[in-house]
Write a protein that holds these residues in place. Structure first.
Motif, PDB file in Angstrom:
ATOM      1  N   ASN A   1       0.868  -1.165   0.000  1.00  0.00           N
ATOM      2  CA  ASN A   1       0.000   0.000   0.000  1.00  0.00           C
ATOM      3  C   ASN A   1       0.910   1.221   0.000  1.00  0.00           C
ATOM      4  OD1 ASN A   1      -1.397   2.308   1.094  1.00  0.00           O
ATOM      5  ND2 ASN A   1      -3.068   0.921   1.565  1.00  0.00           N
ATOM      6  N   PRO A   2       0.896   2.024  -1.075  1.00  0.00           N
ATOM      7  CA  PRO A   2       1.847   3.129  -1.181  1.00  0.00           C
ATOM      8  C   PRO A   2       1.645   4.241  -0.150  1.00  0.00           C
ATOM      9  CG  PRO A   2       0.266   3.211  -2.964  1.00  0.00           C
ATOM     10  CD  PRO A   2       0.014   1.931  -2.229  1.00  0.00           C
ATOM     11  N   TRP A   3       0.482   4.310   0.454  1.00  0.00           N
ATOM     12  CA  TRP A   3       0.225   5.385   1.412  1.00  0.00           C
ATOM     13  C   TRP A   3       0.599   5.017   2.833  1.00  0.00           C
ATOM     14  CZ3 TRP A   3      -2.983   4.136  -2.612  1.00  0.00           C
ATOM     15  CH2 TRP A   3      -3.059   5.104  -3.619  1.00  0.00           C
ATOM     16  N   SER A   4       0.666   3.733   3.119  1.00  0.00           N
ATOM     17  CA  SER A   4       0.924   3.328   4.499  1.00  0.00           C
ATOM     18  C   SER A   4       2.223   2.550   4.679  1.00  0.00           C
ATOM     19  CB  SER A   4      -0.227   2.455   5.003  1.00  0.00           C
ATOM     20  OG  SER A   4      -0.240   1.215   4.308  1.00  0.00           O
TER      21      SER A   4
ATOM     22  N   SER B   1      -1.218   1.445 -11.096  1.00  0.00           N
ATOM     23  CA  SER B   1      -0.850   1.147  -9.711  1.00  0.00           C
ATOM     24  C   SER B   1      -1.996   0.513  -8.939  1.00  0.00           C
ATOM     25  CB  SER B   1      -0.391   2.427  -9.015  1.00  0.00           C
ATOM     26  OG  SER B   1      -1.456   3.355  -8.990  1.00  0.00           O
ATOM     27  N   ARG B   2      -3.049   0.101  -9.647  1.00  0.00           N
ATOM     28  CA  ARG B   2      -4.208  -0.505  -8.983  1.00  0.00           C
ATOM     29  C   ARG B   2      -4.257  -1.995  -9.265  1.00  0.00           C
ATOM     30  NH1 ARG B   2      -9.164   2.626 -11.309  1.00  0.00           N
ATOM     31  NH2 ARG B   2      -8.205   1.761 -13.158  1.00  0.00           N
ATOM     32  N   ILE B   3      -4.868  -2.714  -8.324  1.00  0.00           N
ATOM     33  CA  ILE B   3      -5.132  -4.130  -8.525  1.00  0.00           C
ATOM     34  C   ILE B   3      -6.650  -4.284  -8.557  1.00  0.00           C
ATOM     35  CG2 ILE B   3      -4.915  -6.446  -7.567  1.00  0.00           C
ATOM     36  CD1 ILE B   3      -2.319  -5.482  -6.213  1.00  0.00           C
ATOM     37  N   LEU B   4      -7.157  -4.786  -9.680  1.00  0.00           N
ATOM     38  CA  LEU B   4      -8.600  -4.934  -9.875  1.00  0.00           C
ATOM     39  C   LEU B   4      -8.992  -6.398  -9.826  1.00  0.00           C
ATOM     40  CD1 LEU B   4      -9.005  -2.560 -12.957  1.00  0.00           C
ATOM     41  CD2 LEU B   4      -9.539  -2.024 -10.584  1.00  0.00           C
ATOM     42  N   HIS B   5     -10.093  -6.679  -9.162  1.00  0.00           N
ATOM     43  CA  HIS B   5     -10.677  -8.019  -9.193  1.00  0.00           C
ATOM     44  C   HIS B   5     -11.459  -8.105 -10.493  1.00  0.00           C
ATOM     45  CE1 HIS B   5     -13.657 -11.154  -7.956  1.00  0.00           C
ATOM     46  NE2 HIS B   5     -12.512 -11.737  -7.668  1.00  0.00           N
ATOM     47  N   LYS B   6     -11.049  -8.970 -11.390  1.00  0.00           N
ATOM     48  CA  LYS B   6     -11.612  -8.980 -12.738  1.00  0.00           C
ATOM     49  C   LYS B   6     -13.115  -9.245 -12.748  1.00  0.00           C
ATOM     50  CE  LYS B   6     -10.932 -10.318 -17.425  1.00  0.00           C
ATOM     51  NZ  LYS B   6     -10.076 -10.934 -18.398  1.00  0.00           N
ATOM     52  N   GLN B   7     -13.592 -10.205 -11.982  1.00  0.00           N
ATOM     53  CA  GLN B   7     -15.002 -10.578 -12.010  1.00  0.00           C
ATOM     54  C   GLN B   7     -15.901  -9.461 -11.483  1.00  0.00           C
ATOM     55  OE1 GLN B   7     -16.208 -13.879  -9.415  1.00  0.00           O
ATOM     56  NE2 GLN B   7     -17.047 -14.849 -11.252  1.00  0.00           N
TER      57      GLN B   7
ATOM     58  N   LYS C   1     -14.878  -6.243 -10.988  1.00  0.00           N
ATOM     59  CA  LYS C   1     -14.407  -4.948 -11.491  1.00  0.00           C
ATOM     60  C   LYS C   1     -14.226  -3.943 -10.342  1.00  0.00           C
ATOM     61  CE  LYS C   1     -16.354  -5.481 -16.111  1.00  0.00           C
ATOM     62  NZ  LYS C   1     -16.184  -6.879 -16.117  1.00  0.00           N
ATOM     63  N   GLN C   2     -13.765  -4.439  -9.209  1.00  0.00           N
ATOM     64  CA  GLN C   2     -13.532  -3.590  -8.049  1.00  0.00           C
ATOM     65  C   GLN C   2     -12.049  -3.567  -7.716  1.00  0.00           C
ATOM     66  OE1 GLN C   2     -16.240  -5.378  -5.229  1.00  0.00           O
ATOM     67  NE2 GLN C   2     -17.787  -3.853  -5.703  1.00  0.00           N
ATOM     68  N   CYS C   3     -11.606  -2.429  -7.160  1.00  0.00           N
ATOM     69  CA  CYS C   3     -10.201  -2.249  -6.795  1.00  0.00           C
ATOM     70  C   CYS C   3      -9.923  -2.856  -5.435  1.00  0.00           C
ATOM     71  CB  CYS C   3      -9.852  -0.767  -6.716  1.00  0.00           C
ATOM     72  SG  CYS C   3      -9.952   0.094  -8.275  1.00  0.00           S
ATOM     73  N   LEU C   4      -8.764  -3.485  -5.311  1.00  0.00           N
ATOM     74  CA  LEU C   4      -8.316  -3.950  -4.013  1.00  0.00           C
ATOM     75  C   LEU C   4      -7.982  -2.716  -3.189  1.00  0.00           C
ATOM     76  CD1 LEU C   4      -7.586  -6.476  -2.344  1.00  0.00           C
ATOM     77  CD2 LEU C   4      -5.255  -6.221  -3.197  1.00  0.00           C
ATOM     78  N   THR C   5      -8.531  -2.643  -1.998  1.00  0.00           N
ATOM     79  CA  THR C   5      -8.324  -1.485  -1.144  1.00  0.00           C
ATOM     80  C   THR C   5      -8.111  -1.963   0.276  1.00  0.00           C
ATOM     81  OG1 THR C   5      -9.195   0.682  -0.567  1.00  0.00           O
ATOM     82  CG2 THR C   5     -10.784  -1.116  -0.671  1.00  0.00           C
ATOM     83  N   VAL C   6      -7.965  -1.031   1.193  1.00  0.00           N
ATOM     84  CA  VAL C   6      -7.703  -1.368   2.583  1.00  0.00           C
ATOM     85  C   VAL C   6      -8.852  -0.868   3.433  1.00  0.00           C
ATOM     86  CG1 VAL C   6      -6.120  -1.056   4.512  1.00  0.00           C
ATOM     87  CG2 VAL C   6      -5.234  -1.166   2.178  1.00  0.00           C
ATOM     88  N   SER C   7      -9.345  -1.727   4.307  1.00  0.00           N
ATOM     89  CA  SER C   7     -10.409  -1.307   5.219  1.00  0.00           C
ATOM     90  C   SER C   7      -9.800  -0.563   6.404  1.00  0.00           C
ATOM     91  CB  SER C   7     -11.197  -2.528   5.698  1.00  0.00           C
ATOM     92  OG  SER C   7     -10.413  -3.284   6.577  1.00  0.00           O
ATOM     93  N   GLY C   8     -10.639  -0.057   7.279  1.00  0.00           N
ATOM     94  CA  GLY C   8     -10.174   0.713   8.425  1.00  0.00           C
ATOM     95  C   GLY C   8      -9.289  -0.045   9.382  1.00  0.00           C
ATOM     96  N   ASN C   9      -9.333  -1.380   9.355  1.00  0.00           N
ATOM     97  CA  ASN C   9      -8.490  -2.145  10.264  1.00  0.00           C
ATOM     98  C   ASN C   9      -7.288  -2.755   9.549  1.00  0.00           C
ATOM     99  OD1 ASN C   9      -9.737  -4.115   8.801  1.00  0.00           O
ATOM    100  ND2 ASN C   9     -10.560  -5.240  10.537  1.00  0.00           N
ATOM    101  N   ASP C  10      -6.834  -2.093   8.492  1.00  0.00           N
ATOM    102  CA  ASP C  10      -5.668  -2.532   7.724  1.00  0.00           C
ATOM    103  C   ASP C  10      -5.817  -3.932   7.158  1.00  0.00           C
ATOM    104  OD1 ASP C  10      -4.332  -0.142   8.000  1.00  0.00           O
ATOM    105  OD2 ASP C  10      -3.347  -0.748   9.850  1.00  0.00           O
ATOM    106  N   THR C  11      -7.024  -4.265   6.729  1.00  0.00           N
ATOM    107  CA  THR C  11      -7.288  -5.553   6.112  1.00  0.00           C
ATOM    108  C   THR C  11      -7.683  -5.324   4.661  1.00  0.00           C
ATOM    109  OG1 THR C  11      -8.096  -6.439   8.203  1.00  0.00           O
ATOM    110  CG2 THR C  11      -8.722  -7.621   6.221  1.00  0.00           C
TER     111      THR C  11
END
Length: 109
Positions: free
Chosen positions: A5-8, A80-86, A88-98
């Motif tokens: 994660n480039p921000w953290s 710089s994004r990772i997309l779930h192909k099926q 079409k959503q970006c992999l992101t981080v939730s509030g608890n670093d998951t």
């Protein structure tokens, strides 16, 4: 290599005995091990015989045995994004670093 994660400066870490558990992020250590991932020819993000797997809306990204059938385990790297192909959503981080629920790639208005 690592999935950072480039921000953290946190990286996806498979940990020990984490099969079917939500992925966790830990400080990047640049030594491989549980933070070393491969992007396969068929779009898997894998480490050994387990892959990042996303079951859909409301689910967490988990490690699941690689099955080679794409679907829940197929990802696309787009700049710089990772997309779930099926989904079409970006992999992101939730509030608890998951790396939990990918977010829609569509802009909110």
């Amino acid at each position: 290599g690592e999935v950072r994660n480039p921000w953290s400066a946190l990286c996806i870490d498979s940990g020990v005995d984490s099969l079917l558990l939500p992925l966790k992020l830990f400080p990047c250590h640049d030594t491989g091990g549980h933070q070393y991932w491969m992007f396969s020819e068929i779009g898997e993000i894998r480490r050994d015989e387990v892959c990042l797997d996303y079951g859909g809306q409301g689910e967490n990204v988990v490690l699941y045995p690689c099955h080679g059938a794409a679907g829940n385990q197929e990802w696309v790297v787009d700049r710089s994004r990772i997309l779930h192909k099926q989904s079409k959503q970006c992999l992101t981080v939730s509030g608890n670093d998951t790396p939990a629920a990918p977010l829609s790639d569509k802009q909110e208005t």
